[in-house]
Design a protein around this motif. Structure first.
Motif, PDB file in Angstrom:
ATOM      1  N   THR A 184       0.175  14.058  -3.752  1.00 46.75           N
ATOM      2  CA  THR A 184       0.729  15.283  -3.164  1.00 46.75           C
ATOM      3  C   THR A 184       1.469  14.934  -1.878  1.00 46.75           C
ATOM      4  OG1 THR A 184      -1.271  15.650  -1.866  1.00 46.75           O
ATOM      5  CG2 THR A 184      -1.212  16.642  -4.062  1.00 46.75           C
ATOM      6  N   SER A 185       2.173  15.921  -1.320  1.00 43.97           N
ATOM      7  CA  SER A 185       2.944  15.692  -0.080  1.00 43.97           C
ATOM      8  C   SER A 185       2.035  15.281   1.075  1.00 43.97           C
ATOM      9  CB  SER A 185       3.709  16.959   0.299  1.00 43.97           C
ATOM     10  OG  SER A 185       4.630  17.260  -0.718  1.00 43.97           O
ATOM     11  N   ARG A 186       0.803  15.845   1.115  1.00 46.22           N
ATOM     12  CA  ARG A 186      -0.128  15.521   2.194  1.00 46.22           C
ATOM     13  C   ARG A 186      -0.564  14.057   2.120  1.00 46.22           C
ATOM     14  NH1 ARG A 186      -5.422  15.245   2.785  1.00 46.22           N
ATOM     15  NH2 ARG A 186      -5.853  15.921   0.655  1.00 46.22           N
ATOM     16  N   GLU A 187      -0.800  13.570   0.888  1.00 48.56           N
ATOM     17  CA  GLU A 187      -1.219  12.164   0.707  1.00 48.56           C
ATOM     18  C   GLU A 187      -0.060  11.202   0.940  1.00 48.56           C
ATOM     19  OE1 GLU A 187      -2.512  12.803  -3.200  1.00 48.56           O
ATOM     20  OE2 GLU A 187      -4.268  13.933  -2.571  1.00 48.56           O
ATOM     21  N   LEU A 188       1.165  11.694   0.728  1.00 51.16           N
ATOM     22  CA  LEU A 188       2.350  10.849   0.946  1.00 51.16           C
ATOM     23  C   LEU A 188       2.610  10.604   2.429  1.00 51.16           C
ATOM     24  CD1 LEU A 188       5.144  12.070  -1.508  1.00 51.16           C
ATOM     25  CD2 LEU A 188       4.190   9.791  -1.378  1.00 51.16           C
ATOM     26  N   ALA A 189       2.211  11.560   3.263  1.00 48.37           N
ATOM     27  CA  ALA A 189       2.582  11.536   4.693  1.00 48.37           C
ATOM     28  C   ALA A 189       2.299  10.203   5.387  1.00 48.37           C
ATOM     29  CB  ALA A 189       1.903  12.686   5.418  1.00 48.37           C
ATOM     30  N   PRO A 190       1.066   9.615   5.285  1.00 44.17           N
ATOM     31  CA  PRO A 190       0.846   8.335   5.984  1.00 44.17           C
ATOM     32  C   PRO A 190       1.722   7.203   5.458  1.00 44.17           C
ATOM     33  CG  PRO A 190      -1.057   8.885   4.595  1.00 44.17           C
ATOM     34  CD  PRO A 190      -0.184  10.086   4.643  1.00 44.17           C
ATOM     35  N   ALA A 191       1.984   7.184   4.131  1.00 41.11           N
ATOM     36  CA  ALA A 191       2.843   6.139   3.546  1.00 41.11           C
ATOM     37  C   ALA A 191       4.272   6.285   4.050  1.00 41.11           C
ATOM     38  CB  ALA A 191       2.802   6.217   2.027  1.00 41.11           C
ATOM     39  N   VAL A 192       4.754   7.541   4.116  1.00 38.27           N
ATOM     40  CA  VAL A 192       6.124   7.793   4.600  1.00 38.27           C
ATOM     41  C   VAL A 192       6.237   7.404   6.077  1.00 38.27           C
ATOM     42  CG1 VAL A 192       7.841   9.596   5.046  1.00 38.27           C
ATOM     43  CG2 VAL A 192       6.617   9.561   2.865  1.00 38.27           C
ATOM     44  N   SER A 193       5.177   7.664   6.864  1.00 35.80           N
ATOM     45  CA  SER A 193       5.194   7.293   8.298  1.00 35.80           C
ATOM     46  C   SER A 193       5.343   5.782   8.469  1.00 35.80           C
ATOM     47  CB  SER A 193       3.897   7.743   8.971  1.00 35.80           C
ATOM     48  OG  SER A 193       3.752   9.117   8.862  1.00 35.80           O
ATOM     49  N   VAL A 194       4.636   5.021   7.649  1.00 30.54           N
ATOM     50  CA  VAL A 194       4.721   3.553   7.700  1.00 30.54           C
ATOM     51  C   VAL A 194       6.135   3.105   7.329  1.00 30.54           C
ATOM     52  CG1 VAL A 194       3.988   1.476   6.487  1.00 30.54           C
ATOM     53  CG2 VAL A 194       2.281   3.072   7.315  1.00 30.54           C
ATOM     54  N   LEU A 195       6.693   3.689   6.285  1.00 32.68           N
ATOM     55  CA  LEU A 195       8.055   3.321   5.853  1.00 32.68           C
ATOM     56  C   LEU A 195       9.065   3.701   6.928  1.00 32.68           C
ATOM     57  CD1 LEU A 195       7.785   4.467   2.114  1.00 32.68           C
ATOM     58  CD2 LEU A 195       7.874   2.116   2.930  1.00 32.68           C
ATOM     59  N   ALA A 207       0.836  -1.209   0.000  1.00 39.44           N
ATOM     60  CA  ALA A 207       0.000   0.000   0.000  1.00 39.44           C
ATOM     61  C   ALA A 207       0.869   1.256   0.000  1.00 39.44           C
ATOM     62  CB  ALA A 207      -0.925  -0.011   1.210  1.00 39.44           C
ATOM     63  N   ALA A 208       1.919   1.265   0.849  1.00 39.91           N
ATOM     64  CA  ALA A 208       2.828   2.421   0.908  1.00 39.91           C
ATOM     65  C   ALA A 208       3.539   2.601  -0.431  1.00 39.91           C
ATOM     66  CB  ALA A 208       3.844   2.221   2.030  1.00 39.91           C
ATOM     67  N   HIS A 209       4.011   1.503  -0.997  1.00 42.28           N
ATOM     68  CA  HIS A 209       4.716   1.530  -2.291  1.00 42.28           C
ATOM     69  C   HIS A 209       3.789   2.054  -3.390  1.00 42.28           C
ATOM     70  CE1 HIS A 209       6.216  -0.360  -6.052  1.00 42.28           C
ATOM     71  NE2 HIS A 209       7.387  -0.019  -5.545  1.00 42.28           N
ATOM     72  N   ALA A 210       2.513   1.635  -3.341  1.00 39.20           N
ATOM     73  CA  ALA A 210       1.531   2.061  -4.352  1.00 39.20           C
ATOM     74  C   ALA A 210       1.273   3.561  -4.263  1.00 39.20           C
ATOM     75  CB  ALA A 210       0.226   1.289  -4.159  1.00 39.20           C
TER      76      ALA A 210
END
Length: 880
Positions: A284-295, A273-276
């Motif tokens: 956008t940067s706001r949508e990236l935030a939860p994926a980056v937190s998981v990584l 999900a994070a990779h996707a």
């Protein structure tokens, strides 16, 4: 006795203990005669069959006769009841089914095993049976396959689902497998993780052409909780594909599903999900935030695989959204000391992309401690990070170039050394302050460079950039050393580089002439010829000759020149006139596309580029193969445009046009596709509304357009004699006769049809269609050579907010080639000069100098020089 045992152990160690290492095909096939004996000896037959399978998997090729004999011998083993032997028999049947003849003969035996009570046979029997079954025979086993798909035994159900997927990819199998959709949906609710995954894979494959069905499938499955993490991963990928196809953003319900998977209990689903999210185009940067937190959490995982996956993905994010990764800097700092060097390398290179200018020195020192321990693949990742650093912090070029030159001196392969050289060259091109430092490092490198292609490239760069430096004489020694010490290819490149110094630096010319005269005694023909050629030109002391024959290379297509010269020698009537170079098309300039491998490690090796016919040559051959066009004697093809879509991609008929420009004509090539399965189109033509001065010379319709089978229509237009009228907009309509037909066979229901038409987008014929891009290595010399005879100058006010936007639009609209990297505007500049070069139809050379300045919009002073006054006028007025 002990020594004998020791010797035997050493022998085993030498070949890795592999009992099959010295097998020969002939002897193994002779051993296969053992299969015909009765009763069957399972132990011996198992050993022989294992040898056959080993050889086949090692790439050993069996002839049709050998394979058929071996196949029929294997079928005799069905009488044995040994479980291991039976499973090897299935493998043997699968491996030989593509080579042997009459393999269908074992269908009954496999069907018996497939429907039998022995569960350990059934799954393997299904796989083997589906390998040998053709679409015609598929209906005979359809009932058994449906039963197997919903079988309680997970191994059997999985085997049936995967085999169905393979069957649906063979010709004709797709339609039969589609009928099993109810059984597949039933197995989708299985408790077994693999069955659920395989069922979803098959269901998606069956329905992937039906957009509505996929939408319904996603709506249903995203609301229910799938037990299989593999199935959830596949569902994430399907959802991402739908997001891309719909070109939607985070407001899509599919995006909400992908984001919800970040809270899944399975680590691999969370990572997927994070990779996707990271790889979506519109994130956008706001949508990236939860994926980056998981990584970020994965970075501190005890599992090396998770740490590697996280840091590698963050490395990729840092290229596009460095600010989003800054929050992970502390975690990445901790990974620098990771025992896994791959993780440490990726952590440092990510920090280099996201860190501040002050941290560069410290990070470079840390990389230096272990860069020699990592593989070339990861060294290239480091080099790419340094390249982006040089662009981000131009003032740090000294430290970074010194580090790169140190890496150049280390051991490494061509790809690794080429990536370093590319980075140094990029720094030289984009940062004028780094030019002399970078050239000095490259000069040192070619003193001990073992790669010919790299040495040639660096010598070419020295010839381009060296004469423009403050002290050009310092580079002559390095170049002449190559003439003394290297192979013929490098020596020839060194001669060409020296000639450029002679052409541009008057004070060095006497020395260059002396060096060239020495090279005239070289052992290699090419080196001698180049030295003689350049010496003869430089001795004339004429700037126009230097510009034409040394500084600006041949601009025509080499393959087209060869064909034109060959045709000229064969045509005795033409031999009375001198060969016209203007009749040869200009060489196409390759658009530099961003490399897909900028993310660092690639999952697939790049395919080596093969020399093939150019796009221009392919069109020449294609148009020559149309008899109606051949009869018109249109002359040589000047250029062909890129395809332009005249319809939306989802419409019932898709049409794209390619404009082929000839000396007095334009051929419009319409590539059409009928996307309606229940219609057959006949007498398909394009009706054009032409402006004043244009004339339709010939029209070649497409006889018919079947479902999903492309067809081509040609319209030949005579262009107006007045150059000003050559730029126009043409309205177009697709006209055809429609016949209703059977979707499964494509046969029309009756001979009668009805006329219909379909409106297409207007066709733009612009100035850029009449221009071929040509690169000028030395624009100033070419500008002076063309002279002021046909020069026009005008001032324009352009409606752009930035210089970059203005430059991009001018290049696209005029269709000319930017020279001397003038298409790149330096940061913080309020004025810029754009230099453009090309050839207008008829072989007329065109040069454009556009001086741009920022005011309320962008003010432009446009100066055009051409070999023809009319060409200069049309280029000068084109912008207006």
């Amino acid at each position: 006795m002990l020594s004998l045992k020791k010797d035997k152990k050493e022998e085993e160690d030498k070949d890795g203990g592999n009992p099959y290492s010295n097998l020969e095909k002939t002897s193994v096939l002779q051993e296969a005669r053992l299969f015909n004996e009765t009763p069957v000896n399972p132990r011996k037959c198992t050993a022989v069959l294992a040898k056959i399978l080993y050889l086949l998997n090692q790439g050993e090729v069996l002839g049709t006769t050998e394979a058929t004999e071996c196949f029929f011998a294997i079928t005799k083993l069905f009488q044995a009841r040994d479980t291991v032997l039976r499973r090897l028999v299935y493998l043997g049947i699968k491996e030989l089914s593509g080579i042997a003849e009459d393999v269908i003969i074992v269908t009954s035996s496999l069907t018996k095993d497939m429907t039998g009570k022995e569960d350990c046979y059934r799954a393997a029997a299904i796989r083997a049976l589906c390998t040998i079954t053709d679409p015609v025979m598929l209906q005979a086993i359809e009932r058994y396959m449906k039963q197997a798909i919903v079988d309680r035994n997970a191994a059997i159900s999985s085997a049936a689902l995967v085999s169905s997927l393979h069957l649906s990819r063979t010709g004709g199998g797709q339609e039969v497998v589609k009928r099993w959709v109810n059984e597949v949906q039933e197995s989708l609710s299985s408790d077994n993780v693999m069955v659920q995954y395989h069922a979803l894979g098959l269901l998606y494959h069956i329905r992937k052409t039906d957009r509505l069905a996929i939408t319904k499938l996603l709506a249903k499955l995203t609301k229910m909780s799938l037990k299989s993490p593999y199935a959830v991963i596949l569902l994430i990928r399907i959802a991402c594909k739908m997001i891309e196809e719909e070109d939607s953003d985070s407001s899509s319900p599919y995006f909400d599903f992908v984001e919800s998977c970040l809270r899944h209990k399975s680590e691999m689903v969370i990572y997927e999900a994070a990779h996707a999210i990271v790889n979506m185009k519109k994130t956008t940067s706001r949508e990236l935030a939860p994926a980056v937190s998981v990584l970020q959490l994965f970075c501190s995982s005890p599992k090396p695989t998770l740490r590697f996956a996280a840091v590698r993905t963050l490395n990729k994010v840092a290229m596009t959204h460095p600010a989003a990764v800054t929050a992970c800097n502390l975690d990445l700092e901790n990974l620098i000391t990771d025992t896994n060097r791959s993780i440490a390398t990726l952590a440092i290179t990510t920090l280099l992309k996201t860190g501040a200018e002050s941290s560069v020195d410290r990070l470079m020192k840390q990389i230096a401690t272990f860069v020699s321990e990592i593989s070339d693949e990861f060294k290239i990742v480091v080099v790419q990070a340094i390249r982006s650093l040089c662009q981000k912090f131009p003032k740090k070029h000294g430290i970074l170039l010194n580090f790169l030159s140190g890496m150049l001196r280390d051991e490494g392969g061509l790809d690794y050394k080429a990536s370093i050289a590319d980075t140094i060259i990029t720094v030289i091109e984009e940062n004028p302050e780094a030019k002399e430092n970078g050239l000095a490092h490259l000069c040192e490198f070619i003193e001990d460079c073992e790669h010919t292609s790299l040495a040639v490239r660096i010598l070419h760069l020295l010839g381009q950039e060296g004469p423009r430096t403050a002290n050009p004489a310092r580079y002559i020694r390095f170049i002449y050393n190559r003439v003394l010490l290297e192979n013929a290819t490098v020596r020839a490149a060194a001669i060409s580089a020296m000639a450029r110094f002679g052409a541009l630096c008057d004070d060095l010319l006497p020395n260059v002439l002396v060096l060239l005269s020495r090279c005239q005694m070289d052992a290699d023909d090419e080196v001698r010829d180049r030295a003689t050629y350049f010496k003869a030109i430089l001795e004339q002391h004429e700037a126009s000759l230097n510009s034409q024959y040394i500084l600006n290379s041949l601009t025509v297509s080499i393959s087209s020149l060869e064909k034109s010269l060959h045709a000229y020698t064969l045509n005795q009537a033409a031999a009375s006139k001198p060969f016209d170079m203007k009749a040869v098309p200009a060489a196409a300039i390759q658009e530099s596309k961003p490399s897909a491998s900028t993310g660092g490690l690639t999952s697939k090796p790049e395919k080596p580029s093969t020399t093939s016919a150019t796009r221009h040559d392919m069109f020449v051959e294609k148009l020559a193969s149309v008899p109606q066009l051949q009869q018109l004697n249109l002359g040589p093809l000047f250029r062909s445009s890129q395809p332009v879509e005249l319809t939306e991609s989802e419409t019932e008929y898709t049409v794209a046009v390619i404009k082929h420009v000839f000396p007095g004509h334009i051929v419009l090539q319409f590539d059409c596709t009928n996307t309606l399965a229940d219609q057959l189109l006949e007498k398909v033509r394009v009706e054009l509304e032409l402006g004043e001065g244009w004339e339709l010379v010939s029209e070649i319709p497409a006889a018919s357009l079947q479902y999903n089978v492309g067809g081509t229509i040609y319209c030949v237009l005579a262009t107006p004699e007045e150059l000003g009228e050559c730029v126009t907009t043409i309205a177009a309509n697709l006209k055809f006769t429609v016949k209703d037909c059977d979707p499964s066979t494509g046969e029309p229901d009756s001979d009668e049809g009805y006329d219909d038409e379909y409106q297409l987008e207007d066709i733009e014929i612009a100035v850029a269609d009449y221009v071929q891009r040509v690169m000028k290595g030395n624009f100033a010399a070419a500008w002076e050579e063309l002279g002021q005879e046909h020069e026009l100058e005008d001032t324009f006010s352009l409606p752009f907010k930035t210089l970059e936007e203005a430059v991009k639009n001018i290049v696209v609209y005029l269709g000319l080639q930017p020279c001397e990297r003038s298409d790149k505007v330096p940061e913080g500049k309020s004025s810029h000069t754009l230099l453009l070069s090309g050839v207008f139809r008829g072989g007329h050379q065109v040069l454009v100098r556009a001086k741009l300045a920022l005011s309320d919009g962008v003010a432009m002073q446009l100066t055009v020089r051409a070999e023809d006054s009319m060409v200069a006028e049309i280029m000068a007025t084109a912008v207006a």
